[in-house]
Every structure is written in structure tokens, then in C-alpha cells.
Design a protein around this motif. Structure first.
Motif, short mmCIF file in Angstrom:
data_model
loop_
_atom_site.label_atom_id
_atom_site.label_comp_id
_atom_site.label_asym_id
_atom_site.label_seq_id
_atom_site.Cartn_x
_atom_site.Cartn_y
_atom_site.Cartn_z
N HIS A 376 46.45 -41.49 34.68
CA HIS A 376 47.03 -40.51 35.57
C HIS A 376 48.19 -41.13 36.36
CE1 HIS A 376 46.02 -36.90 38.31
NE2 HIS A 376 47.31 -37.11 38.24
N ASN A 380 52.10 -40.32 36.01
CA ASN A 380 52.95 -39.84 37.11
C ASN A 380 54.22 -40.66 37.24
OD1 ASN A 380 51.63 -37.64 37.93
ND2 ASN A 380 50.49 -38.63 39.60
N LYS A 381 54.01 -42.01 37.07
CA LYS A 381 55.18 -42.87 37.19
C LYS A 381 56.16 -42.61 36.06
CE LYS A 381 53.87 -44.85 40.91
NZ LYS A 381 54.50 -44.36 42.13
N ALA A 383 56.62 -39.78 34.65
CA ALA A 383 57.05 -38.37 34.63
C ALA A 383 58.57 -38.18 34.64
CB ALA A 383 56.40 -37.62 35.78
N PRO A 384 59.34 -38.91 35.47
CA PRO A 384 60.79 -38.62 35.51
C PRO A 384 61.57 -39.20 34.32
CG PRO A 384 60.09 -39.91 37.45
CD PRO A 384 58.98 -39.92 36.47
N PRO A 386 61.72 -38.95 30.90
CA PRO A 386 62.41 -38.13 29.89
C PRO A 386 63.62 -37.40 30.47
CG PRO A 386 60.05 -37.85 29.72
CD PRO A 386 60.30 -38.62 30.98
N LEU A 466 52.94 -39.56 28.51
CA LEU A 466 52.64 -38.24 29.07
C LEU A 466 51.68 -37.46 28.17
CD1 LEU A 466 56.20 -37.36 30.38
CD2 LEU A 466 54.17 -37.94 31.74
N LYS A 469 48.23 -38.85 28.56
CA LYS A 469 47.70 -38.38 29.83
C LYS A 469 47.13 -36.98 29.65
CE LYS A 469 49.30 -36.75 34.27
NZ LYS A 469 50.51 -36.19 34.86
N GLU A 470 47.86 -36.18 28.91
CA GLU A 470 47.39 -34.81 28.71
C GLU A 470 46.14 -34.79 27.82
OE1 GLU A 470 49.10 -30.43 27.47
OE2 GLU A 470 50.38 -32.21 27.33
N ILE A 473 43.18 -36.18 30.08
CA ILE A 473 42.77 -35.39 31.23
C ILE A 473 42.73 -33.93 30.87
CG2 ILE A 473 43.32 -34.88 33.64
CD1 ILE A 473 44.86 -37.58 33.59
N ARG A 477 40.47 -30.26 32.09
CA ARG A 477 41.14 -29.61 33.21
C ARG A 477 40.63 -28.19 33.46
NH1 ARG A 477 46.96 -28.16 30.41
NH2 ARG A 477 46.02 -27.89 28.38
N LEU A 478 40.31 -27.48 32.41
CA LEU A 478 39.89 -26.10 32.62
C LEU A 478 38.42 -25.95 32.27
CD1 LEU A 478 42.89 -24.18 31.13
CD2 LEU A 478 42.15 -24.15 33.51
N SER B 19 64.64 -37.36 40.60
CA SER B 19 64.86 -36.90 39.23
C SER B 19 64.93 -35.38 39.18
CB SER B 19 63.73 -37.42 38.34
OG SER B 19 63.91 -36.96 37.02
N TYR B 97 47.46 -32.66 35.72
CA TYR B 97 46.64 -31.81 34.86
C TYR B 97 45.28 -31.48 35.41
CZ TYR B 97 49.61 -31.61 30.81
OH TYR B 97 50.61 -31.32 29.97
N VAL B 100 42.96 -28.26 38.55
CA VAL B 100 42.85 -26.82 38.34
C VAL B 100 42.46 -26.08 39.61
CG1 VAL B 100 41.86 -25.09 36.85
CG2 VAL B 100 41.99 -27.47 36.09
N GLY B 118 56.76 -34.03 35.06
CA GLY B 118 57.22 -34.66 33.83
C GLY B 118 57.76 -33.64 32.85
N GLU B 120 60.36 -31.26 33.19
CA GLU B 120 61.40 -30.65 34.01
C GLU B 120 62.09 -29.48 33.33
OE1 GLU B 120 63.77 -33.72 35.79
OE2 GLU B 120 61.98 -34.70 36.59
#
Lengths: 631, 135
Positions: A376, A380-381, A383-384, A386, A466, A469-470, A473, A477-478, B19, B97, B100, B118, B120
Motif C-alpha cells: 500500500h 502510494n509512493k 502513484a504519481p 505514470p 500499482l 497493489k490492486e 488489496i 476492498r468490496l 503531480s 483501494y 470502501v 495513481g 490521474e
């Protein structure tokens, strides 16, 4: 008067009153000695050598006349007077013939008694008219009596010899029984203090052989029972401990016996009672154990605890009729002790196993959580990245556009170009940043491709982070918890996977209640497990995947088993498969997130996931899920 | 040509904040960044008082609270305060993620949508959609 000079009279009579009377009457003139029975009388007479003996002819044990004859021969100079209540004809004569010097009759006359005694002391002697005849008759009678005595004594001696023999035997039996009971107690004491099952079984057979002196003892435990329509039955009795080299050889070869009537052990387990063969040569259809050819008698005792047969104790001897009733009784007592101890050890083993499972599950949960948090954070780190890459690429293209536009005009015209101020600003920024702009020493071939490639690498790497991560997690999530009908979900999942026909075999217990969980996520778990099984089978000849849905042993839970006949997972690997990024698939792909994600999903659904595997046999994944309660 | 829309971004992660700011700037928006809940709320109030109020706000969920203490989900509080000042003001929450429950809470407090950090490009699409809906 000097007491010592008084004559000594010994009075032998068994009635205290008579002795007391005589003592009083004679005390004035005599020293009176007394004896209550003839043997004491003879002994006392020998010690004191009295001057006169008064003898009651009707005495117990020895007849008075025999005593008289004996006294006369021992003390020929002592006067011997019979003193008897017997007035029957011939009594006086018989007494005199037996050696008495006189015969006085009871009751005594107090006035004359002492004087009469004195008369005998002074030499009076009653004489029979036909003394010789009486003496012959008495001698004949004596011989007869002696013969009778000899017969009696012989008989008694024989009887004594018999009794002594009996006693010896009884003592031997008692000693052995005592020893066996002690042995049983000792074994009981030893084994109840051993908690490790293998130690317990080994020590038990050793102690039995040592204490009871049998050449072999072995302990069998029933294998895991197989469920049939009517009952749970074990098929095999597996040897778990055996005495000596034979036992060792049998253990090495995984010796086991089918639980049927073809073996003594099998019969004992099947019928739940001791099976004893005192001479195996007499048995028609006996199964002969090649490891123990010397066995002559054999016994198998079932190990029963709480109504359940755990196995059997086998005891063998190289002698026929080696087992007494005592052996059988004490060994059965011992077998009962062993059964309880084995049961305890088994319970403890199960408890330890459950504990380990719990600990492992907790450990993996903790690892999964830590890994999740790490991913996670990293995600997050990342994330910017791409977006940054996109902008760099965009700006690069713009710079190239600028470059091209300026190149297109002649050098002296450039300062008039509308983009010139922008170009100048770029050069100034470069200078401010501390970069030195110098002409390159050589022209780099494909430098633009290289820049774009590097950007693609950065972008791709960031996206992988990323995506992972998806993946990790995302599944959790749902949560849309619903009632899930397991057979339906499993059939759907298997159908959608499109595996070759016949590979997956399903087996669903009838009337299973629904379980609760997120249908899509739980479906993903089964998809993942079946996919893993299929991938593990890529080199297996007859690939087969079993999918079983049934009630769990744990109340309130159902379980789904995914069974494959693949190469299995090595024990040291079993620990690692739950850890994120672990994969056994090597270069064949997979991020290695599957099982840790499965565990996360199943844990979130308040279920449990576990694995058992044997290299070369296959792997079983078990997913336990809570049954819906309001059913 | 219509005037550029003015967007407030509140996120305590400086690199993410920067960013997103750059991405939105390139997409033609006016952007005001804020690195804490307090600064974000101050900027929003300043906007309300000016003749150039904000058209939208992007708010990170996980930020220290208004007092600066570590607290997860202080973004929710910021959403509520902004909605108090201007009910129905369009907002998007930025989340991870596994949040929820918090995302749902944010929606009930008035956020229009949520975007996973991530992504954007997705964010730009969402902003565009919301502005289109409003017009």
C-alpha cells in the motif's frame, strides 16, 4: 523341717480342679509338681526325677498307659501310681500291666490319700494275681496300637508331602501373580507419564517383554477410519512399536495387518475382545508372520477406550501354553492402561497440531497484513510516477518541436522567431540548475529511442507496482456478503474456467446449507485454487482435480476440498506458499499474489484456508466457510 | 473562451499533490494546492469571499486532522465543513483501494465520486464528467 528333704511327687492331670485338690492334700508332706498333659509330664519328670508320679490314666493325646510305660522305662526307680476315675473291670489290671506300681481311684479320700501315697513311696506295690498274662495282653495291645500309629504317621507324612507340594505351587503362582501385578502397575505408572506417542508405544512393548519374559510384543494402532454408508471403519492395523530386531525390521517395512479374521490381531480388533492361541501349531488357518517364526503361543488384546478400539497389543512367546489366566488378566488390565495412555497421547498430538495450525494461520495473517501495508505504502509512493512520465514525454516532444522550428530558420533569423524567448528561457533554466551545456564529444546513436525506452521502463515499473497493489488489496476492498450455494458457485466457476473435459470431478454432499461470503470473491478463491491445481498438473500423466463440498468436522462450517494428483509441495515449501510474491511456477508466470489474496479473502469471510500435501502424491487445499446460521 | 475552472486540491503527500496539480494545469484548469485540511479550508473560504470562488475540490481521505494530529480519514471532516459552507459543492475524494467504508461515508457526506490515486487520467475524466453534468 527342711523342705528339700521332703519327697517329690509329680502329679499329671489335665483337670485344674483335680490338680488343685491333690496339691492341697499333699502339700503338707510332699513337694508337689504338676503337669497338665502327658508330654509336659514326661519332660518335667526327666528334669526333676521325682520320687513318685501320680498319673491320671485318662489323659488327652497319649493314653495314660502309654505314658506309664514310657515313664517306667525312663525312670525305672521312680514310683508310678495310676490315679483314675475309671472303675470299669480290667482298668486296674491294664494300668498295672503297663508298668504302674499302684492303682488309686478317684475321688480321693482326703483323710487317707496322703498316707496311701506314702505307702507306695515306701515300696508298696500292687500285684496282680496273673501278672504275666496281663503283661502279654498289654504287649499285644501295644503292638497293635503301634502299628495303627505307624499307619497314621505314614498317611500323615504322605499328606504332608502333598500339602508341601501344593503350597510350593500356590506360592509360585502367588509370586508370579504378584510380580505381574507389580509389572502392570509399573507399566501403568511409566506409560501414563509419557506424553509422546512413539515413546509411549516403544516403552510399553519393552517393559512388557522384560517384565513378563515374552520374546516379542508389538503395538498396533488402527489407521484413519474410512467413512462408509453405515459407519466409520479402519481398514488397517498399523504396527507402531515392536520389540527387538524383529520389531525393528517390521517397522522399517511398514508392517500392517488388515482388520479381518485372518490374523489374531485383526480378529481381536474386529471382535473387540482378547484373542489367545496357546499353541499356534493347532491352528488351521493361522497367518504366519515371517518376521516371528519362533512364535508358539500368541495373544492379541484390543486397546479399547471410551468404547472405541484404538488398536491392539500383540504378545508372543516361543513356548506353547505360555499364557496363564493371570497373564491374560493382568495383560488385559495393562492393555486398558495403554489404551487410555494412547488416547491421551493422541489427544495431545491433535491439540498440538491444532495449536500449530492456529499459530501458522496467525503468522501468515500477520505476514499478509504487513505485506499488504507495505505494498500500500509503496503503491502510494509510486502513484504519481505514470503521470510524471507522461508529462516528461509530452515536454520532450515539445522540446523537439522547438528544436525543429529553430533549426528550420537560418541562424541569423532565429532571434526573430516567436519561440526564441522560450528557447532562451530553457537555456537559462539549464544554467540555473547547474548543468553545463557543451557539444557532445560524439553523436549518440538512437539517443531519443533510449530516452523514450527509459521513460517506458519507469512507467511500466510504476504501473506494475500499482497493479500489484490492486491485485493484493483489490480483492478485499468490496464486501457484499450474501448466502452462497456452494455446489452452484463451484459448478459456475469450473464451467467458466473451461478446463479440458473430465479433468475436474466434483463431489457434493447432499442438502448442504448455504455459506456466507462475497460471492465474487469466494468464486475467485476457488478459481485460483483450481487454476493452481491445473498448473501444478502440467507434467502429470493422468491429471485429475477433485472438488469436494461437504460438512466440516467443525460444527457450523462447510468445507471445500480442491484435490490434485500433481507432484505435491515439499514440506519446507508449504510454509511459504501463503506469503505474497511466493510462486512455485518459476518463469511460467503468476505474480505470486494468488494464495495470499485467497487467505485474505477467506479470513475476511471468517473462514479458514489450509493445505496438506505429499510429494509425489498430490495436494489438498481446504477452504472452510461458515454456514449461514438462520437455516 | 470560457474562463478556466478553479479547482482546490488537498493532499498531505507533497509529490502526489504536485503531480495532480501539474496534470490539472496541463488540462487547462486553475489549480490551488493545499497540503493540510486547515490550509484547504482556508483557501476554500478565501475563494468564497473573492469574486473567483472554486468550482470543485479534490480531497484526500487520509490526512492529519485540523489540529495536525495523525488521524486517518480527516478528509471526511473537511468534506463536511466545505459542504456546510456551500451545500452541493462538487467534490471528488482521493482514496486507496481498501477504504470502501470511508469512501461510502464520503459519498454520503456530499462527495460526487472517488478516484484511486495513481489514476490521474481517470481523475481528469471524472472532473470533466462532473462539470458537464453541472452545465
Amino acid at each position: 523341717m527342711d523342705i528339700k528333704s521332703l519327697p517329690k511327687v509329680l502329679y499329671v492331670d489335665d483337670t485344674p480342679d483335680a490338680r488343685s485338690l491333690v496339691r492341697r492334700v499333699l502339700a503338707q508332706d510332699f513337694i508337689v509338681l504338676e503337669a497338665s498333659d502327658p508330654l509336659n509330664g514326661i519332660e518335667l519328670a526327666m528334669q526333676t526325677e521325682p520320687d513318685l508320679i501320680l498319673l491320671d490314666i485318662n489323659l488327652p493325646h497319649l493314653s495314660g498307659r502309654e505314658v506309664a510305660a514310657r515313664l517306667k522305662s525312663l525312670l525305672p526307680n521312680t514310683r508310678l501310681v495310676a490315679f483314675s476315675a475309671d472303675n470299669s473291670p480290667g482298668a486296674r489290671e491294664r494300668a498295672l500291666a503297663a508298668g504302674c506300681d499302684g492303682y488309686m481311684t478317684k475321688p480321693l479320700d482326703v483323710d487317707t490319700f496322703a498316707d496311701e501315697v506314702k505307702e507306695y513311696l515306701q515300696g508298696k506295690r500292687d500285684v496282680l494275681p496273673d501278672q504275666a498274662r496281663h503283661e502279654r495282653a498289654y504287649a499285644a495291645e501295644l503292638v497293635e496300637i503301634l502299628e495303627e500309629k505307624v499307619r497314621e504317621l505314614t498317611k500323615t507324612a504322605e499328606r504332608n508331602a502333598f500339602l508341601i507340594e501344593q503350597n510350593k505351587r500356590l506360592i509360585a503362582v502367588l509370586e508370579r501373580r504378584q510380580r505381574l501385578l507389580e509389572a502392570a502397575a509399573r507399566v501403568g505408572h511409566v506409560i501414563t507419564s509419557i506424553l509422546d506417542l512413539d515413546d509411549l508405544l516403544r516403552v510399553t512393548v519393552d517393559v512388557i517383554c522384560e517384565e513378563y519374559d515374552f520374546y516379542y510384543a508389538g503395538l498396533f494402532l488402527c489407521d484413519e477410519p474410512v467413512e462408509t454408508a453405515d459407519a466409520k471403519l479402519s481398514k488397517w492395523a498399523v504396527l507402531r512399536a515392536g520389540r527387538g530386531e524383529a520389531g525393528q525390521a517390521m517397522l522399517t517395512n511398514n508392517y500392517r495387518l488388515q482388520i479381518d479374521e485372518n490374523s489374531i490381531v485383526g480378529t481381536a480388533i474386529l471382535n473387540r475382545q482378547a484373542r489367545i492361541v496357546l499353541d499356534v501349531g493347532q491352528e488351521e488357518h493361522r497367518f504366519i508372520n515371517p518376521y516371528l517364526p519362533a512364535t508358539c503361543s500368541e495373544m492379541a488384546l484390543p486397546l479399547i477406550v471410551k468404547g472405541q478400539v484404538l488398536g491392539a497389543l500383540s504378545v508372543q512367546s516361543d513356548q506353547v501354553n505360555a499364557f496363564s489366566d493371570d497373564d491374560i488378566n493382568t495383560l488385559q488390565t495393562l492393555a486398558n492402561h495403554v489404551a487410555v495412555a494412547v488416547d491421551n497421547a493422541l489427544l495431545l498430538r491433535d491439540l498440538k497440531q491444532a495449536n500449530q495450525d492456529l499459530l501458522r494461520n496467525k503468522t501468515f495473517q500477520a505476514i499478509a497484513q504487513t505485506t499488504g501495508e507495505t505494498i500500500h505504502w509503496v503503491g502510494n509512493k509510486a502513484a504519481p510516477i505514470p503521470s510524471s512520465v507522461n508529462r516528461v514525454r509530452e515536454d520532450l516532444v515539445r522540446l523537439l518541436g522547438l528544436f525543429q522550428a529553430l533549426l528550420a530558420v537560418s541562424p541569423d533569423q532565429r532571434e526573430q522567431h516567436p519561440l526564441w524567448p522560450e528557447a532562451l528561457e530553457i537555456f537559462q533554466t539549464v544554467a540555473q540548475q547547474g548543468f553545463k551545456l557543451e557539444p557532445p564529444p560524439f553523436i549518440m546513436p538512437g539517443s531519443l529511442e533510449s530516452i523514450l525506452e527509459d521513460l517506458a521502463i519507469v512507467e511500466q515499473s510504476a504501473r506494475s507496482i500499482l497493479v500489484i497493489k490492486e491485485d493484493l488489496i483489490g480483492p478485499v476492498r468490496l464486501q457484499n456478503v450474501v448466502s452462497i450455494h456452494l455446489p452452484e458457485l463451484l459448478d459456475e466457476t469450473i464451467f467458466e474456467m473451461g478446463l479440458p473435459g473430465g479433468v475436474v470431478k466434483t463431489e457434493y454432499e447432499a442438502n448442504l446449507p448455504p455459506v456466507s461470503g462475497d460471492r465474487r470473491q469466494i468464486g475467485q478463491v476457488f478459481n485460483n485454487l483450481i487454476k493452481n491445481a491445473w498448473e501444478a498438473l502440467h507434467q502429470t500423466e493422468n491429471p485429475s482435480i477433485g472438488v469436494i463440498a461437504r460438512y466440516s468436522n467443525e460444527p457450523g462450517f462447510l468445507e471445500v476440498l480442491v484435490v490434485d494428483n500433481g507432484p505435491g509441495i515439499a514440506p519446507e515449501m508449504l510454509e511459504k506458499i501463503w506469503v505474497s510474491f511466493f510462486t512455485t511456477k518459476g518463469a511460467r508466470g503468476g505474480t505470486g499474489l494468488g494464495l495470499s489474496a485467497c487467505m485474505a479473502i477467506v479470513n475476511q469471510a471468517e473462514g479458514r484456508i489450509g493445505v496438506e500435501s505429499q510429494v509425489g502424491v498430490g495436494t489438498v487445499f481446504t477452504v472452510m466457510l461458515p454456514a449461514v446460521k438462520d437455516q | 473562451m470560457t474562463k478556466a475552472k478553479k479547482i482546490l486540491i488537498v493532499d498531505d503527500e507533497p509529490l502526489i499533490l504536485r503531480s495532480m496539480q501539474k496534470t490539472l494545469l496541463r488540462a487547462g484548469y486553475q489549480v490551488v494546492p493545499a497540503s493540510t485540511c486547515s490550509l484547504g479550508l482556508d483557501s476554500f473560504k478565501a475563494g468564497l469571499d473573492s469574486d473567483e470562488p472554486f468550482d470543485m475540490a479534490l480531497v484526500d481521505l487520509n490526512m492529519p486532522d485540523f489540529e495536525g494530529d495523525e488521524a486517518s480519514g480527516a478528509g471526511l471532516e473537511l468534506i463536511s465543513r466545505i459542504q456546510e459552507l456551500q451545500p452541493g459543492f462538487p467534490m471528488i475524494v482521493l482514496s486507496a483501494y481498501d477504504e470502501v467504508a470511508k469512501v461510502k461515508e464520503a459519498i454520503t457526506r456530499g462527495a460526487r465520486n472517488y478516484c484511486v490515486k495513481g489514476r490521474e487520467q481517470t481523475l481528469l475524466d471524472q472532473i470533466h464528467t462532473i462539470f458537464k453534468e453541472i452545465e
